[in-house]
Structures are given as structure tokens and as C-alpha cells.
Design a protein around this motif. Structure first.
Motif, PDB file in Angstrom:
ATOM      1  N   THR A 104      15.992  -0.451   4.219  1.00  0.00           N
ATOM      2  CA  THR A 104      14.673  -0.892   3.778  1.00  0.00           C
ATOM      3  C   THR A 104      13.771   0.293   3.489  1.00  0.00           C
ATOM      4  N   PHE A 105      13.744   1.281   4.396  1.00  0.00           N
ATOM      5  CA  PHE A 105      12.894   2.445   4.165  1.00  0.00           C
ATOM      6  C   PHE A 105      13.342   3.180   2.905  1.00  0.00           C
ATOM      7  N   ALA A 106      14.644   3.374   2.749  1.00  0.00           N
ATOM      8  CA  ALA A 106      15.149   4.099   1.575  1.00  0.00           C
ATOM      9  C   ALA A 106      14.711   3.427   0.284  1.00  0.00           C
ATOM     10  N   GLN A 107      14.776   2.106   0.263  1.00  0.00           N
ATOM     11  CA  GLN A 107      14.372   1.392  -0.949  1.00  0.00           C
ATOM     12  C   GLN A 107      12.864   1.414  -1.139  1.00  0.00           C
ATOM     13  N   ASP A 108      12.117   1.267  -0.034  1.00  0.00           N
ATOM     14  CA  ASP A 108      10.654   1.348  -0.129  1.00  0.00           C
ATOM     15  C   ASP A 108      10.202   2.703  -0.641  1.00  0.00           C
ATOM     16  N   ALA A 109      10.997   3.736  -0.391  1.00  0.00           N
ATOM     17  CA  ALA A 109      10.611   5.109  -0.733  1.00  0.00           C
ATOM     18  C   ALA A 109      11.261   5.598  -2.025  1.00  0.00           C
ATOM     19  N   THR A 110      11.864   4.708  -2.776  1.00  0.00           N
ATOM     20  CA  THR A 110      12.517   5.092  -4.031  1.00  0.00           C
ATOM     21  C   THR A 110      11.783   4.461  -5.202  1.00  0.00           C
ATOM     22  N   PHE A 111      11.593   5.253  -6.241  1.00  0.00           N
ATOM     23  CA  PHE A 111      10.871   4.809  -7.428  1.00  0.00           C
ATOM     24  C   PHE A 111      11.675   5.187  -8.671  1.00  0.00           C
ATOM     25  N   VAL A 112      11.586   4.336  -9.682  1.00  0.00           N
ATOM     26  CA  VAL A 112      12.276   4.563 -10.948  1.00  0.00           C
ATOM     27  C   VAL A 112      11.253   5.024 -11.970  1.00  0.00           C
ATOM     28  N   ARG A 155       0.863  -1.185   0.000  1.00  0.00           N
ATOM     29  CA  ARG A 155       0.000   0.000   0.000  1.00  0.00           C
ATOM     30  C   ARG A 155       0.895   1.228   0.000  1.00  0.00           C
ATOM     31  N   ALA A 156       0.523   2.251  -0.802  1.00  0.00           N
ATOM     32  CA  ALA A 156       1.284   3.494  -0.849  1.00  0.00           C
ATOM     33  C   ALA A 156       0.862   4.389   0.308  1.00  0.00           C
ATOM     34  N   ARG A 157       1.861   4.845   1.090  1.00  0.00           N
ATOM     35  CA  ARG A 157       1.564   5.649   2.266  1.00  0.00           C
ATOM     36  C   ARG A 157       2.728   6.600   2.532  1.00  0.00           C
ATOM     37  N   PHE A 158       2.541   7.520   3.471  1.00  0.00           N
ATOM     38  CA  PHE A 158       3.577   8.483   3.833  1.00  0.00           C
ATOM     39  C   PHE A 158       4.015   8.237   5.270  1.00  0.00           C
ATOM     40  N   ASP A 159       5.324   8.105   5.446  1.00  0.00           N
ATOM     41  CA  ASP A 159       5.896   7.875   6.767  1.00  0.00           C
ATOM     42  C   ASP A 159       7.167   8.700   6.911  1.00  0.00           C
ATOM     43  N   ALA A 160       7.530   8.956   8.169  1.00  0.00           N
ATOM     44  CA  ALA A 160       8.796   9.638   8.436  1.00  0.00           C
ATOM     45  C   ALA A 160       9.948   8.684   8.141  1.00  0.00           C
ATOM     46  N   GLY A 161      10.985   9.190   7.512  1.00  0.00           N
ATOM     47  CA  GLY A 161      12.149   8.366   7.234  1.00  0.00           C
ATOM     48  C   GLY A 161      12.803   7.895   8.512  1.00  0.00           C
ATOM     49  N   ASP A 162      13.242   6.614   8.529  1.00  0.00           N
ATOM     50  CA  ASP A 162      13.871   6.086   9.736  1.00  0.00           C
ATOM     51  C   ASP A 162      15.354   5.781   9.540  1.00  0.00           C
TER      52      ASP A 162
END
Length: 463
Positions: A402-410, A391-398
């Protein structure tokens, strides 16, 4: 629901692996399996990744089609019957791009029932229009069949073909042999040398080199499993260390071919001829473990035994970073990305929407957290768009990998002018897609509807 994630390397691990690549891996189109991977990274703005396959057809081994993809998952037809040899058949075509700028294929010249002592060669300047070059008789005494030739370009620039050969003593017992080109025109070849350690009864041997190690994937013709071995020399001796169903791919699999993805992982393609399905599977730990095999959309059941060439080409999507944008659905143009209770949805936004609604539909476009050539998106509160349980959602970076990859799109090209598609960095072939006006990360199914549902147009920010 808990999502099982594929193994994902840290950026430090990726950098170490990239540093170990041979020098010729830095040249586009030179090393099968390493094609276009100077560093494993998303293409820069204005460029695109392009994968090409030239398979023969399940229904016809007298011709090949050309397909292309920007994500190594969703292959689309470029040209049907792009090359038909002047005589005989064409099976198991392997493709690479030579330093002279031409693309070359080598292939099996006869159907499986017939004696086949030659391999064929053709070339193209554009991957689409092919010219027959010649059939080459493999000089092995008492040869019965020469099958499944595969290109391999070594770190010294030498061009090689690995071909599976059997003799009339037992026409179904194959051994991999190496042929090395002795001229740049690829018209003269060294005497065949058997690959030591792989041995008889193996076919469809595909090799990649990482650092000083040669990695071979080869089908055992007795067990029908794809096996894996390594060597410090191209000709061996190889040590086969993985046998049976070691990777979970199942049996009656053949034609393994590897390519490195934009995120540094490796994708293996193989022909599941036993069930009529074409599969892919990914590894992020130098081939120790693999994702569950997944059927390729569109070409599965149609294409047979191919290899893949990867290139970075011009003319790709562009999206400025360091700016704010809103994102309009390509097929529902009154609807826009909007954060609602930390989730990304696709409601209607218009000039009469409230200031808060417009602000919630406005996002900062920044360099990808896991890959600067990719993209990450922040909402007004500074939280990042990421996928969680798809699911696409907004969270504070931790600060985690894993978070960096989850939050990166090509960024990939969308279905309409100016539209973009956003592929998940750590789940290749999965895209931000709206369904029920909610944004999720889902694997492409190869349909026009999916492509439209995953296409969005960056527009002037609402807020």
C-alpha cells in the motif's frame, strides 16, 4: 476521514497475472482489452500511454469523433466528424490496430429503428483520417439486425468480430455471433457461429482473454444489466455467473468495453444510456469486485457506445532519476513544492528564501516504489511523498504494498513546455494538484483549470 481503497494487488500477484497473458498480448495493438500491455507498467521515460476512442455522438449517429487520453479518464477531442460513411449511419464503432499498421473500425450501419443487415468497415493510418472500406452483409437467414460489432484478436493471431444479431421472427431478441477473418485484408469472413452459453436476448458482448480463460461482458436485454461469464473456448460454452446488479453499476447500462491500465487493473467503460452518463469502473481482482462507477469527464453526455485501444507511443514526458529537483507550479511560477510539517504545500520560494526553505523545496527523484517506470520523491530526511486521505505528505517507507503504491506516481505531459503532471499509481485518473496552495491527489474533472493546477515544471534544485 477514512479513505476506502480499491483492492490493490501485490507485485507478486501482478507478475503472476502478467505471466499468464497470451503471447499476442505482448504485441501492441493486437488484443482489444489487452492493447499495449506487454507488461502492465507505466510507460518508460520518453514514451507515453495513449488511449483512443471513436464514438458516435449523442446528438448525431451519422459521424464519429476521435478522442485521445493518456490516463483512460480525461479524453480530449482530436478530430470532430473524423469519419462519416458514404451512406447510412455509424453507431457502436469498435477500434483495433492490425499487424499491417492500420487502424480499423467496424460499426453498426443503421439507426436503431431500421432493419440493419450489414456492418461497416473503415481504416486509417493515423487514427484521425478514415477511409471507407465496405459494408458487409452478415450471412444469417432471415436476419433483421446486426448490431454492435466488436473486434477480438485471439492468442493465435486470428482476427474476429463479435456481432449481435436478431432475426425477423423477433427483431429485438439478439444473440452474439462470431465472425472470423479468413484473409489478412479483413475482407472475407467465416460463417457466423453463435456463442454457446450466452444465448439469446444478449447484446453488446465484449470479450477479453486472460491466460486460457475467455471473459465475456454482455448486456441482458430484459433486465438491462451487464452480465459476466467465462469459457475455455472463444465460441463457448460460456457460463454466466454474475447477473443483476452484481457489480453495482445499475441498470440501463450497455456497450461494455475493457482495457488494462498501466497499474495492472482493468477498467470497464459503459454507456449509461438510461441517465445520459458515460461511466467507468475498475477491478483489481480479475473482475470479482469493482469500484463505484464514475462519470467520465468531458465526453460524458456527448459520446455514445465506444471501445478503447491502448498503445505505448514515443514522445512522452522525460524526467531523470537519481537527481535532485525542485518543482515549480506551471500556473503560479513563483510557487514551488515544499514540505512543511510533513505536508506538501506550494509556497513562494525565491532567491531570498532561507537555506532551510530552499532545502525543503528540494527533492530526490527516484524510481517508483511500485513500478520502476513511475516516480517516487524523497525529501531531505529520506521520507517519501505519498497520498493519505488524498492529502500529499511525506512519511517514512514501511515496506508495505500500500505504501509503495501510495508513493508512486506516473508522469504525464503537462500543460506548458517542460511541465509534467503526476498521476497517482493506485488511483488512476487522480493527480497531484494544488488547491489553496496545498497539494492533494484529486480526480481530474476534465477542465483546463485542473490540468493547469496539476502541472509542474522540474527545475534546478533550490537546495
Amino acid at each position: 476521514m477514512t479513505t476506502t481503497r480499491p483492492p490493490t494487488p501485490s507485485r507478486r500477484t501482478l507478475l503472476r497475472a502478467m505471466a499468464a497473458l497470451p503471447a499476442t498480448a505482448l504485441v501492441l495493438g493486437e488484443v482489444p482489452g489487452l492493447l499495449g500491455t506487454a507488461v502492465a507498467a507505466a510507460p518508460p521515460s520518453g514514451s507515453a500511454t495513449r488511449y483512443t476512442i471513436v464514438p458516435f455522438l449523442n446528438s448525431d449517429d451519422g459521424t464519429v469523433n476521435v478522442y485521445t487520453s493518456d490516463d483512460a479518464t480525461d479524453f480530449r477531442l482530436v478530430q470532430a466528424s473524423a469519419y462519416t460513411p458514404p451512406s447510412n449511419r455509424i453507431r457502436d464503432a469498435s477500434i483495433f490496430k492490425h499487424t499491417n499498421g492500420y487502424y480499423y473500425i467496424t460499426y453498426t450501419t443503421h439507426t436503431w429503428q431500421d432493419t440493419s443487415t450489414t456492418i461497416g468497415f473503415a481504416r486509417s493510418s493515423d487514427r484521425v483520417n478514415w477511409t471507407f472500406l465496405y459494408d458487409y452483409t452478415v450471412p444469417i437467414a432471415n436476419l433483421s439486425r446486426a448490431w454492435a460489432p466488436e473486434w477480438f484478436v485471439d492468442s493465435d493471431g486470428s482476427v474476429n468480430v463479435i456481432v449481435s444479431c436478431s432475426t425477423a421472427d423477433d427483431e429485438w431478441i439478439f444473440t452474439p455471433y462470431l465472425l472470423r477473418a479468413t484473409n489478412s485484408a479483413l475482407t472475407a469472413w467465416s460463417s457466423p457461429v453463435a456463442l454457446s452459453g450466452i444465448g439469446a436476448n444478449h447484446i453488446d458482448t465484449f470479450i477479453v482473454r486472460i491466460g486460457s480463460t475467455y471473459h465475456a461482458f454482455t448486456k441482458n436485454e430484459t433486465t438491462k444489466y451487464i452480465e459476466y461469464g467465462t469459457a475455455s473456448s472463444l465460441t463457448g460454452p460460456y457460463t454466466i455467473s454474475r447477473t443483476g446488479n452484481w457489480a453495482g453499476w445499475g441498470s440501463y447500462r450497455e456497450g461494455p468495453a475493457l482495457v488494462q491500465l498501466d497499474n495492472g487493473g482493468w477498467r470497464l467503460f459503459f454507456d449509461g444510456y438510461g441517465d445520459g452518463t458515460y461511466y467507468c469502473s475498475d477491478s483489481y481482482d480479475t473482475f470479482a469486485s469493482w469500484s463505484a462507477p464514475a462519470a467520465l469527464p468531458a465526453v460524458s453526455g456527448t459520446a455514445r457506445h465506444f471501445t478503447v485501444i491502448k498503445e505505448t507511443v514515443s514522445g512522452g514526458p522525460t524526467l531523470a532519476k537519481g537527481v535532485t529537483r525542485s518543482f515549480q507550479s506551471a500556473n503560479y511560477p513563483t510557487r514551488y513544492w515544499q514540505t512543511q510539517s510533513s505536508l506538501l504545500n506550494l509556497p513562494v520560494v525565491s532567491g531570498s528564501s532561507t537555506t532551510a526553505e530552499k532545502q525543503a523545496a528540494t527533492f530526490s527523484v527516484v524510481a517508483g516504489l511500485a513500478d520502476a517506470n513511475g516516480y517516487s520523491f524523497r525529501d531531505a530526511s529520506g521520507n517519501y511523498l505519498r497520498h493519505y486521505d488524498f492529502r500529499a505528505r511525506f512519511d517514512a517507507g514501511d515496506g508495505t504494498t500500500t505504501f509503495a503504491q501510495d508513493a508512486t506516481f506516473v508522469a504525464r505531459t503537462g500543460t506548458s513546455s517542460g511541465a509534467l503532471r503526476f498521476e497517482s499509481y493506485n488511483y488512476p485518473g487522480h493527480y497531484l494538484r494544488h488547491y489553496g496552495y496545498q497539494l492533494r491527489v484529486e480526480r481530474t474533472d476534465g477542465t483546463d483549470l485542473f490540468r493547469s493546477d496539476s502541472s509542474f515544471v522540474p527545475v534546478t534544485a533550490w537546495g
